[in-house]
Design an enzyme around this catalytic site. Structure first.
Site, mmCIF file in Angstrom:
data_model
loop_
_atom_site.group_PDB
_atom_site.id
_atom_site.type_symbol
_atom_site.label_atom_id
_atom_site.label_comp_id
_atom_site.label_asym_id
_atom_site.label_seq_id
_atom_site.Cartn_x
_atom_site.Cartn_y
_atom_site.Cartn_z
ATOM 1 C CE1 TYR A 155 -3.840 -1.953 -0.377
ATOM 2 C CE2 TYR A 155 -3.770 -2.458 1.954
ATOM 3 C CZ TYR A 155 -4.347 -2.620 0.713
ATOM 4 O OH TYR A 155 -5.431 -3.464 0.554
ATOM 5 C CG ASP A 186 2.101 -7.305 -1.775
ATOM 6 O OD1 ASP A 186 1.481 -7.319 -2.855
ATOM 7 O OD2 ASP A 186 1.632 -7.764 -0.710
ATOM 8 C CG ASP A 187 2.016 -7.150 -7.883
ATOM 9 O OD1 ASP A 187 2.904 -7.620 -8.612
ATOM 10 O OD2 ASP A 187 0.947 -6.679 -8.324
ATOM 11 C CE LYS A 284 -2.123 -10.393 0.341
ATOM 12 N NZ LYS A 284 -2.229 -8.922 0.376
ATOM 13 C CG ASP A 286 -3.679 -11.521 -3.852
ATOM 14 O OD1 ASP A 286 -4.888 -11.798 -3.665
ATOM 15 O OD2 ASP A 286 -3.241 -10.358 -3.812
ATOM 16 C CB CYS A 326 -5.305 -12.921 -0.437
ATOM 17 S SG CYS A 326 -6.062 -11.291 -0.668
ATOM 18 N NE ARG A 341 -7.675 -8.857 2.579
ATOM 19 C CZ ARG A 341 -7.197 -8.202 1.526
ATOM 20 N NH1 ARG A 341 -5.895 -8.159 1.267
ATOM 21 N NH2 ARG A 341 -8.021 -7.572 0.724
ATOM 22 C CG ASP A 345 -7.177 -5.091 -2.062
ATOM 23 O OD1 ASP A 345 -7.144 -6.199 -1.491
ATOM 24 O OD2 ASP A 345 -6.508 -4.828 -3.070
#
Length: 441
Positions: A155, A186-187, A284, A286, A326, A341, A345
């Site tokens: 984020y 993350d991504d 994580k 996703d 997620c 999750r 988001d």
């Protein structure tokens, strides 16, 4: 694939205050208690349908659709009615309900009638908690592990994250003595969705993992193992691996992977093993819904393929690794992931001024019953920097019904409130046990 057929299974007389809980298909599916006279969530376009709902069975225009769990509070103090699957081993049945003249008509996926049980409970809480306990036992859930506390890059940096960003915040974590156990990349580290190799910015991904571990933290990483962009190398070299429409993101059409194929399963195993060998032990995972798009005669609704693919990943990363699901089909994930999750988001690149609201709030509250029964609930990352107007509201929700505690800010951008809140919330995570009955439903 043929349309899903439904069979009536019950009629329930309802008072004006009757309400319905219709569990969604996956993490991002909207889920909350709604008046029985209303209508459940509807997809706003084909891409949202693919990325929020069960693609082979769109919700009806009137009434409610639930995936594996439908709870009806008839109102006026009457017993709460629960219709639910006892296990996801043989599939997740779809249930529907619609109101006619104060009577709620309940229908079930005709092919899955033998998977559905009915029970009564005194309250909404007891109905949901009882299901959670029974379903977890059937899925072989043992003691739920405490979740580590996490700093996540997403984020703050989104896809533009760099190793320098990770290293800067790693140093700031030490300087501020914030109670973070995992630093999660993350991504933005990978070449392409489906091609789980580092892009040029992260050429020394193993070295970066070593730096994280050398600082006393665990190394975490994000990936979406069950989907690929149509523009990926994987899609070009193995078009026969792709199945179904998984929506649109990263400027490309998305497709799921056919998890019934041995070569796809080996691809998953080797991709995860490479990351384990680099030192990552927090994952994580996703966009997992892409693994349930498989259409085979032996698995017509994708659940068995999905669960077996998830087990391939668990076996590859080992029992010590911590797995967060997620965008994941919920019931088929029970017993394999450590955390889940339970919302869409909370924070978006185009909503940093708070104008997009807190999209995940309703589902986080409604699914509070899952924490400590099915897994540790992940409410999504805190955003604590002063530029986010909803930071105090979101922190209050996480404090009340959030299990896995994480935040996603450039640490040097935090003010005194942000640092204090990070210390308080990450320093006092809830036990991996059910929240008290008083928590909002």
């Amino acid at each position: 694939m043929p349309a899903v057929e439904f069979t009536p299974i019950a009629e329930i007389d309802c008072a004006p205050d009757a309400a319905v809980y219709a569990e969604g298909w996956q993490s991002w599916s909207p889920t909350r208690w709604l008046p029985a006279a209303g209508t459940g969530p509807q997809p706003d376009g084909p891409h949202r349908a693919a990325m929020r709902f069960r693609t082979d069975c769109p919700p009806p225009p009137v009434g409610f659709q639930a995936e594996g769990l439908l709870v009806i509070d008839p109102g006026a103090g009457q017993p709460v009615q629960r219709f639910a699957a006892s296990t996801a081993d043989a599939g997740v049945p779809t249930l529907r309900a619609h109101l006619e003249r104060r009577r709620l008509h309940v229908e079930a996926d005709a092919a899955s009638l033998d998977l559905i049980g009915h029970a009564e409970a005194e309250t909404r809480h007891h109905a949901l908690a009882g299901f959670g306990a029974a379903f977890a036992a059937a899925a072989g859930v043992e003691a739920i592990r405490p979740a580590p506390t996490v700093w996540c890059s997403w984020y703050q940096y989104f896809e533009d994250v760099s190793p320098a960003d990770i290293e800067e915040n790693l140093a700031a974590l030490r300087g501020e003595e914030l109670p973070v156990e995992v630093v999660q990349i993350d991504d933005g580290w990978q070449r392409e969705l489906g091609d789980w190799t580092p892009n040029p910015r992260f050429a020394d991904l193993g070295g970066l993992a070593g730096t994280i571990i050398g600082s006393g933290k665990r190394a975490g990483i994000w990936l979406a193992p069950f989907i690929a962009t149509r523009s990926s190398r994987l899609a070009a070299e193995h078009p026969d691996w792709l199945v179904g429409d998984a929506g649109y993101n990263w400027g490309s059409e998305l497709a799921g992977l056919d998890l019934t194929r041995d070569d796809v399963r080996e691809h998953l195993r080797s991709s995860l093993q490479r990351l384990v060998d680099l030192g990552f032990d927090y994952f994580k995972l996703d966009f997992l819904y892409g693994g349930a798009l498989t259409r085979k005669s032996a698995d017509p609704r994708g659940v068995s393929a999905y669960r077996s693919g998830l087990q391939v990943i668990r076996d590859a990363v080992g029992p010590r690794a911590y797995i967060v699901g997620c965008g994941a089909p919920l019931l088929p994930s029970v017993g394999v992931v450590d955390a889940m999750r339970v919302s869409s988001d909370t924070f978006h690149l185009d909503g940093q001024d708070g104008s997009a609201g807190l999209g995940g709030e309703d589902a986080v509250r409604a699914r509070a019953w899952q924490h400590g029964r099915l897994w540790t609930n992940d409410a999504d990352c805190l955003v604590l920097r002063p530029s986010f107007p909803l930071r105090e509201q979101w922190a209050g929700i996480v404090d009340r019904v959030g299990g896995l505690r994480s935040f996603s800010d450039r640490i040097d951008d935090l003010d005194d409130w942000g640092r204090r809140t990070a210390r308080n919330l990450l320093g006092n995570p809830p036990a991996p046990a059910p929240f008290p009955e008083r928590e909002p439903q």
